[in-house]
Design a protein around this motif. Structure first.
Motif, PDB file in Angstrom:
ATOM      1  N   ILE A 191       0.993  -1.252   0.094  1.00 49.47           N
ATOM      2  CA  ILE A 191      -0.055  -0.136  -0.019  1.00 49.47           C
ATOM      3  C   ILE A 191       0.855   1.282  -0.072  1.00 49.47           C
ATOM      4  O   ILE A 191       0.663   2.109  -0.708  1.00 49.47           O
ATOM      5  CB  ILE A 191      -0.949   0.025   1.297  1.00 49.47           C
ATOM      6  N   ILE A 192       2.187   1.221   0.922  1.00 48.08           N
ATOM      7  CA  ILE A 192       3.012   2.393   0.756  1.00 48.08           C
ATOM      8  C   ILE A 192       3.634   2.540  -0.423  1.00 48.08           C
ATOM      9  O   ILE A 192       3.603   3.643  -1.200  1.00 48.08           O
ATOM     10  CB  ILE A 192       3.803   2.212   2.238  1.00 48.08           C
ATOM     11  N   LEU A 193       4.193   1.460  -1.105  1.00 42.56           N
ATOM     12  CA  LEU A 193       4.759   1.542  -2.417  1.00 42.56           C
ATOM     13  C   LEU A 193       3.965   2.079  -3.320  1.00 42.56           C
ATOM     14  O   LEU A 193       4.268   3.033  -4.099  1.00 42.56           O
ATOM     15  CB  LEU A 193       4.918   0.205  -2.744  1.00 42.56           C
ATOM     16  N   MET A 194       2.524   1.580  -3.264  1.00 42.78           N
ATOM     17  CA  MET A 194       1.553   1.889  -4.512  1.00 42.78           C
ATOM     18  C   MET A 194       1.250   3.511  -4.316  1.00 42.78           C
ATOM     19  O   MET A 194       1.051   4.144  -5.145  1.00 42.78           O
ATOM     20  CB  MET A 194       0.425   0.961  -4.436  1.00 42.78           C
ATOM     21  N   LEU A 195       1.047   4.100  -3.225  1.00 42.10           N
ATOM     22  CA  LEU A 195       0.409   5.152  -2.991  1.00 42.10           C
ATOM     23  C   LEU A 195       1.639   6.165  -3.222  1.00 42.10           C
ATOM     24  O   LEU A 195       1.451   7.222  -4.201  1.00 42.10           O
ATOM     25  CB  LEU A 195       0.094   5.622  -1.607  1.00 42.10           C
ATOM     26  N   ILE A 196       2.998   5.995  -2.674  1.00 45.17           N
ATOM     27  CA  ILE A 196       4.020   6.762  -3.150  1.00 45.17           C
ATOM     28  C   ILE A 196       4.203   6.737  -4.824  1.00 45.17           C
ATOM     29  O   ILE A 196       4.632   7.860  -5.314  1.00 45.17           O
ATOM     30  CB  ILE A 196       5.282   6.361  -2.319  1.00 45.17           C
ATOM     31  N   GLY A 197       4.083   5.659  -5.258  1.00 43.88           N
ATOM     32  CA  GLY A 197       4.273   5.359  -6.503  1.00 43.88           C
ATOM     33  C   GLY A 197       3.329   6.256  -7.401  1.00 43.88           C
ATOM     34  O   GLY A 197       3.528   6.726  -8.456  1.00 43.88           O
ATOM     35  N   PHE A 198       2.018   6.046  -7.040  1.00 44.63           N
ATOM     36  CA  PHE A 198       1.019   6.832  -7.822  1.00 44.63           C
ATOM     37  C   PHE A 198       1.360   8.324  -7.866  1.00 44.63           C
ATOM     38  O   PHE A 198       1.127   9.061  -8.745  1.00 44.63           O
ATOM     39  CB  PHE A 198      -0.472   6.430  -7.358  1.00 44.63           C
ATOM     40  N   ILE A 199       1.559   9.041  -6.494  1.00 42.21           N
ATOM     41  CA  ILE A 199       2.009  10.275  -6.417  1.00 42.21           C
ATOM     42  C   ILE A 199       3.413  10.355  -7.456  1.00 42.21           C
ATOM     43  O   ILE A 199       3.583  11.439  -8.027  1.00 42.21           O
ATOM     44  CB  ILE A 199       2.164  10.636  -5.037  1.00 42.21           C
ATOM     45  N   GLY A 200       4.075   9.715  -7.210  1.00 40.29           N
ATOM     46  CA  GLY A 200       5.201   9.657  -7.874  1.00 40.29           C
ATOM     47  C   GLY A 200       5.350   9.756  -9.380  1.00 40.29           C
ATOM     48  O   GLY A 200       6.210  10.201 -10.112  1.00 40.29           O
ATOM     49  N   CYS A 201       4.136   9.518 -10.048  1.00 43.29           N
ATOM     50  CA  CYS A 201       4.033   9.591 -11.566  1.00 43.29           C
ATOM     51  C   CYS A 201       4.064  10.635 -12.091  1.00 43.29           C
ATOM     52  O   CYS A 201       4.557  11.148 -13.025  1.00 43.29           O
ATOM     53  CB  CYS A 201       2.683   8.654 -11.902  1.00 43.29           C
ATOM     54  N   ALA A 202       3.804  11.746 -11.069  1.00 46.43           N
ATOM     55  CA  ALA A 202       3.803  13.175 -11.600  1.00 46.43           C
ATOM     56  C   ALA A 202       5.061  14.049 -11.199  1.00 46.43           C
ATOM     57  O   ALA A 202       5.173  14.964 -11.615  1.00 46.43           O
ATOM     58  CB  ALA A 202       2.425  13.981 -10.926  1.00 46.43           C
ATOM     59  N   LEU A 203       5.643  13.289 -10.417  1.00 39.77           N
ATOM     60  CA  LEU A 203       7.081  14.008  -9.990  1.00 39.77           C
ATOM     61  C   LEU A 203       7.958  13.321 -10.725  1.00 39.77           C
ATOM     62  O   LEU A 203       8.260  11.972 -10.619  1.00 39.77           O
ATOM     63  CB  LEU A 203       7.292  13.700  -8.562  1.00 39.77           C
ATOM     64  N   PRO A 204       8.916  14.227 -11.466  1.00 42.26           N
ATOM     65  CA  PRO A 204      10.025  13.539 -12.201  1.00 42.26           C
ATOM     66  C   PRO A 204      11.040  12.911 -11.471  1.00 42.26           C
ATOM     67  O   PRO A 204      11.869  11.926 -11.961  1.00 42.26           O
ATOM     68  CB  PRO A 204      10.628  14.893 -12.698  1.00 42.26           C
ATOM     69  N   ALA A 205      11.132  13.035 -10.059  1.00 45.57           N
ATOM     70  CA  ALA A 205      12.347  12.579  -9.141  1.00 45.57           C
ATOM     71  C   ALA A 205      11.843  11.226  -8.803  1.00 45.57           C
ATOM     72  O   ALA A 205      12.748  10.349  -8.348  1.00 45.57           O
ATOM     73  CB  ALA A 205      12.676  13.375  -8.226  1.00 45.57           C
ATOM     74  N   LEU A 206      10.664  10.866  -8.828  1.00 44.61           N
ATOM     75  CA  LEU A 206      10.262   9.593  -8.195  1.00 44.61           C
ATOM     76  C   LEU A 206       9.879   8.525  -9.187  1.00 44.61           C
ATOM     77  O   LEU A 206       9.161   8.797 -10.379  1.00 44.61           O
ATOM     78  CB  LEU A 206       9.034   9.619  -7.378  1.00 44.61           C
TER      79      LEU A 206
END
Length: 164
Positions: free
Chosen positions: A15-30
């Motif tokens: 859950i943590i990985l997927m939440l950070i991952g989904f947010i990270g889709c819009a951030l070039p650094a993640l």
């Protein structure tokens, strides 16, 4: 079906990985899409997992392809508009600068601002070309981000459906 402490740990981690991952889709650094894929991988190691290695390998290949596409789309769009290397570099710098400022508007429009600035530095006399190149760079950023969001949403939905 018995649930182990390790299963609970993996659910929380996924859950943590997927939440950070989904947010990270819009951030070039993640690396958003790979983080969502890692959530799928967590499910593979849970008790009674329906996932096969074949599914994870195919999802992994798609994830890698999406990340490669995402990294090249803005530059390709900028070049299509007749933009220079300076515009492409400016687009990347602008996107990353948005992340470091924490300003959501700069994260979204940083690629545009950076490409525009880069093109003006390259040729300050041609503002029209700089604007066209910047608009195409922004379109490339939106396209790459959209693709990452779609694929990540698919990985998240596969993960959720695997419990039912």
């Amino acid at each position: 079906m018995s649930v182990t402490v390790f299963d609970i740990f993996l659910v929380v981690l996924a859950i943590i990985l997927m939440l950070i991952g989904f947010i990270g889709c819009a951030l070039p650094a993640l690396p958003g899409t790979p983080l969502c894929w890692a959530g799928l991988l967590c499910r593979k190691f849970m008790t009674n997992s329906p996932f096969t290695w074949r599914l994870l390998i195919i999802a992994g290949i798609i994830t890698i392809a999406v990340e490669i596409i995402n990294n090249f789309v803005p530059a390709v769009f900028t070049k299509k508009a007749g933009g220079s290397r300076a515009g492409s570099i400016g687009s990347t710098v602008g996107s990353i600068a948005g992340v470091f400022t924490g300003q959501i508007w700069l994260i979204i429009f940083g690629s545009f601002i950076g490409a525009f600035a880069g093109e003006l530095i390259h040729d300050y006399k041609d503002g029209q070309k700089a604007l066209k190149s910047a608009l195409m760079s922004f379109l490339g950023f939106i396209t790459g981000t959209g693709l990452r969001l779609i694929v990540s949403a698919i990985w998240i939905s596969i993960y959720i459906k695997s419990f039912f």
